[in-house]
Design a protein around this motif. Structure first.
Motif, short mmCIF file in Angstrom:
data_model
loop_
_atom_site.label_atom_id
_atom_site.label_comp_id
_atom_site.label_asym_id
_atom_site.label_seq_id
_atom_site.Cartn_x
_atom_site.Cartn_y
_atom_site.Cartn_z
N LEU A 197 1.12 -1.46 -0.22
CA LEU A 197 0.00 -0.56 0.06
C LEU A 197 0.75 1.53 -0.36
O LEU A 197 0.24 2.61 -0.43
CB LEU A 197 -1.17 0.50 1.47
CG LEU A 197 -2.52 -1.10 1.51
CD1 LEU A 197 -3.12 -0.78 2.72
CD2 LEU A 197 -2.98 -0.40 0.20
N GLU A 245 -2.75 10.43 0.97
CA GLU A 245 -2.41 10.80 -0.19
C GLU A 245 -1.02 10.85 -0.60
O GLU A 245 -0.34 10.45 0.04
CB GLU A 245 -2.33 12.50 0.12
CG GLU A 245 -2.69 13.66 -0.56
CD GLU A 245 -2.69 14.91 -0.96
OE1 GLU A 245 -2.93 15.10 -1.68
OE2 GLU A 245 -2.30 15.24 1.01
N HIS A 285 -3.85 11.06 -5.61
CA HIS A 285 -5.04 10.06 -5.10
C HIS A 285 -5.10 9.50 -3.93
O HIS A 285 -4.01 9.62 -3.39
CB HIS A 285 -3.60 8.82 -5.69
CG HIS A 285 -3.57 8.72 -7.10
ND1 HIS A 285 -4.41 8.08 -8.06
CD2 HIS A 285 -2.99 9.71 -8.51
CE1 HIS A 285 -3.93 8.47 -9.60
NE2 HIS A 285 -3.37 9.06 -9.07
N ASN A 286 -5.94 9.44 -3.20
CA ASN A 286 -6.88 9.91 -2.29
C ASN A 286 -7.52 8.16 -1.63
O ASN A 286 -8.04 7.52 -2.25
CB ASN A 286 -7.84 10.44 -1.86
CG ASN A 286 -7.82 11.61 -2.81
OD1 ASN A 286 -5.93 12.16 -1.67
ND2 ASN A 286 -8.36 12.78 -2.72
N THR A 287 -6.92 7.59 -0.71
CA THR A 287 -7.30 6.72 0.31
C THR A 287 -7.43 6.84 1.53
O THR A 287 -6.39 7.49 2.21
CB THR A 287 -5.55 5.98 -0.32
OG1 THR A 287 -5.45 5.11 -1.44
CG2 THR A 287 -6.37 3.76 0.89
N LEU A 293 -8.68 4.62 4.98
CA LEU A 293 -8.38 3.47 5.56
C LEU A 293 -8.60 3.19 6.73
O LEU A 293 -9.17 3.94 7.50
CB LEU A 293 -6.88 3.61 6.30
CG LEU A 293 -5.48 4.33 4.66
CD1 LEU A 293 -4.49 4.51 5.50
CD2 LEU A 293 -5.01 2.99 3.58
N TYR A 327 -9.95 -0.76 3.00
CA TYR A 327 -9.57 0.52 2.46
C TYR A 327 -10.57 0.99 0.88
O TYR A 327 -10.65 -0.13 0.78
CB TYR A 327 -7.79 0.74 2.38
CG TYR A 327 -7.50 0.05 0.80
CD1 TYR A 327 -7.56 -0.12 -0.11
CD2 TYR A 327 -6.94 -1.29 1.84
CE1 TYR A 327 -7.44 -0.69 -0.83
CE2 TYR A 327 -6.38 -2.40 1.12
CZ TYR A 327 -6.13 -1.97 -0.16
OH TYR A 327 -5.72 -3.42 -0.74
N TYR A 328 -10.48 2.56 1.17
CA TYR A 328 -10.96 2.76 -0.33
C TYR A 328 -9.98 3.83 -1.78
O TYR A 328 -9.26 4.23 -0.79
CB TYR A 328 -12.41 3.66 0.06
CG TYR A 328 -13.42 3.30 0.51
CD1 TYR A 328 -14.51 2.64 -0.81
CD2 TYR A 328 -13.88 2.97 1.70
CE1 TYR A 328 -15.55 2.22 -0.36
CE2 TYR A 328 -15.05 2.34 2.19
CZ TYR A 328 -16.33 2.08 1.06
OH TYR A 328 -17.14 1.13 1.52
N GLU A 329 -9.47 2.92 -2.18
CA GLU A 329 -8.78 4.08 -3.19
C GLU A 329 -9.67 4.82 -4.36
O GLU A 329 -10.69 4.99 -4.59
CB GLU A 329 -8.12 2.30 -3.99
CG GLU A 329 -6.86 1.89 -2.67
CD GLU A 329 -6.26 0.65 -4.27
OE1 GLU A 329 -5.04 1.56 -3.48
OE2 GLU A 329 -6.55 0.01 -4.50
N GLU A 330 -8.30 5.60 -4.35
CA GLU A 330 -9.19 6.42 -5.97
C GLU A 330 -10.28 7.47 -5.58
O GLU A 330 -11.00 7.57 -6.22
CB GLU A 330 -9.02 5.85 -6.78
CG GLU A 330 -7.75 4.97 -7.52
CD GLU A 330 -7.00 5.56 -7.86
OE1 GLU A 330 -6.30 6.83 -8.39
OE2 GLU A 330 -5.61 5.72 -7.43
N SER A 370 -15.19 4.40 -6.39
CA SER A 370 -14.18 3.20 -5.11
C SER A 370 -15.44 2.15 -4.38
O SER A 370 -16.08 2.67 -4.16
CB SER A 370 -13.54 4.11 -4.33
OG SER A 370 -12.56 3.40 -3.82
#
Length: 160
Positions: free
Chosen positions: A52, A79, A89-91, A93, A103-106, A152
């Motif tokens: 990650l 970030e 690109h934001n994730t 957690l 987690y959620y990505e993008e 996402s």
């Protein structure tokens, strides 16, 4: 003389009991709650989920953020910038009891916070169709109202 020795012995025992009680209280308080911080999150991910935070010459994690908590849950953000244009690109957690649940990505934007009811909500100008609900362990696909083509899905680490 015996009375003086007896009083001294009792006071010494009382002090030992008091000290033991204080140590037990301190232990219980430190064990019960671990305060997650951006620094703690970074170390945790490097140790448990290094993929990650894997960096390359065109992909860099630049910051971690705290967005709030609900009961045993803590929401952190990661970030990163990617590509030659350094696009963000934001994730998100999701931690429970200091263990990453998923987690959620993008994501288009980071959340604005966590409500007292356990919902993760987003800024009004970047609202989502359905909020994440920690209280009910509900992790819907995140679709932003402003651009429904961007979504996402929750990566559930418990299911892996």
């Amino acid at each position: 003389m015996n009375d003086l020795k007896s009083i001294k012995r009792k006071s010494t025992n009382l002090l030992k009991l008091l000290a033991a009680g204080l140590m037990l209280i301190a232990f219980n308080n430190s064990f019960a709650e671990i305060m997650l911080s951006p620094q703690w999150t970074e170390r945790y991910l490097f140790k448990h989920y290094p993929a990650l935070v894997k960096n390359s010459h065109t992909d860099h994690v630049i910051a971690f953020y705290y967005f709030g908590s609900y009961q045993d849950y803590t929401i952190m953000g990661m970030e990163r910038i990617k590509g030659n244009e350094y696009e963000p690109h934001n994730t998100i957690l999701v931690f429970k009891d200091s263990v990453l649940q998923g987690y959620y990505e993008e994501l288009m934007v980071f959340p604005a916070g966590v409500s007292e009811a356990g919902e993760i909500y987003f800024p009004a100008n970047r609202d989502v169709l359905t909020n994440i609900n920690l209280k009910n362990s509900f992790y819907p696909e995140i679709i932003f109202k402003a651009d429904t083509s961007i979504s996402s899905t929750f990566v559930d680490l418990k299911a892996l």
